[in-house]
Design an enzyme around this catalytic site. Structure first.
Site, mmCIF file in Angstrom:
data_model
loop_
_atom_site.group_PDB
_atom_site.id
_atom_site.type_symbol
_atom_site.label_atom_id
_atom_site.label_comp_id
_atom_site.label_asym_id
_atom_site.label_seq_id
_atom_site.Cartn_x
_atom_site.Cartn_y
_atom_site.Cartn_z
ATOM 1 N N HIS A 56 -0.529 -2.871 -0.088
ATOM 2 C CA HIS A 56 -0.306 -1.438 0.121
ATOM 3 C C HIS A 56 -0.161 -1.089 1.605
ATOM 4 C CE1 HIS A 56 0.163 1.782 -2.598
ATOM 5 N NE2 HIS A 56 -1.034 2.312 -2.586
ATOM 6 N N ASN B 193 2.376 6.760 -4.919
ATOM 7 C CA ASN B 193 1.605 7.977 -4.628
ATOM 8 C C ASN B 193 1.764 8.487 -3.203
ATOM 9 O OD1 ASN B 193 0.628 8.294 -7.238
ATOM 10 N ND2 ASN B 193 -1.098 6.930 -6.868
ATOM 11 N N TYR C 166 -5.427 8.234 3.962
ATOM 12 C CA TYR C 166 -5.357 7.427 2.757
ATOM 13 C C TYR C 166 -4.010 7.695 2.096
ATOM 14 C CZ TYR C 166 -10.113 5.894 3.427
ATOM 15 O OH TYR C 166 -11.237 5.332 3.965
ATOM 16 N N TYR D 284 -8.838 -2.627 3.946
ATOM 17 C CA TYR D 284 -7.466 -2.524 3.453
ATOM 18 C C TYR D 284 -6.456 -3.237 4.352
ATOM 19 C CZ TYR D 284 -9.608 1.135 0.645
ATOM 20 O OH TYR D 284 -10.422 1.816 -0.214
#
Length: 189
Positions: free
Chosen positions: A19, A113, A64, A14
């Site tokens: 993100h 989120n 996360y 990631y």
């Protein structure tokens, strides 16, 4: 004391994705102020230091994205800060053009989120935030695939500059110049 938290996902796969601009901005701040963000505490990687004469905790939650609120709640409780004025969250925003910043004092999750989780765990929407524009997902793209993808072309250059500006904005905010930071950095690029 301030907590400046950049949102992202842990793991090499990631690293430097759309993100993870929050994580990347924390790295820029850490370099600017020589703060090592390498201690595992409160479900985050944290580093302690001084920015603009203020004690700060730089944090990269390791829960996360969707569970970011767990780490933020632990940090706020442990360091006994006022989340409405001493917590700054830095994160990606697909509704802003790549590289555009938007500083806000409060607001809804806007479909993010990580912010949804923080609002849920803090029990309110009033906390300082710096949104870093990563651009709208192209038509037909899956949102998760888009935000977990890497920057390309001109967007890559815009984002490098945006991370630097977001770090400078966070420093101004810590120094008590929130309104000045909003006036300077909320302009379109």
């Amino acid at each position: 004391m301030f907590i400046i938290a950049g949102l992202g996902n842990p793991g090499r796969e990631y690293a430097h994705t759309r993100h993870n601009v929050g994580f990347d901005t924390i790295d820029v701040l850490a370099d600017m102020y020589r703060i090592d963000v390498d201690t595992k505490k409160h479900k985050a990687l944290i580093g302690k230091g001084i920015i603009e004469g203020q004690k700060v905790i730089l944090a990269k939650p390791q829960t996360y994205m969707n569970l970011s609120g767990e780490s933020i709640r632990e940090l706020v409780d442990f360091y006994k800060i006022d989340e409405t004025s001493e917590l700054i969250i830095i994160y990606d925003d697909i509704s802003l053009n790549p590289g555009q910043l938007r500083i806000r004092l409060k607001g809804s999750a806007g479909g993010h989120n990580g912010i949804k989780s923080i609002i849920q765990h803090l029990g309110g929407q009033e906390f300082l935030r710096i949104k870093v524009g990563v651009g709208e997902k192209p038509v037909g793209y899956d949102l998760a695939d888009y935000v977990l993808g890497h920057f390309t072309g001109d967007d890559k250059l815009e984002i490098e500059d945006a991370k630097d500006r977001a770090a400078k904005a966070a420093a101004m905010m810590v120094g008590g110049e929130i309104e000045k930071a909003m006036n300077e950095y909320n302009r379109k690029v």
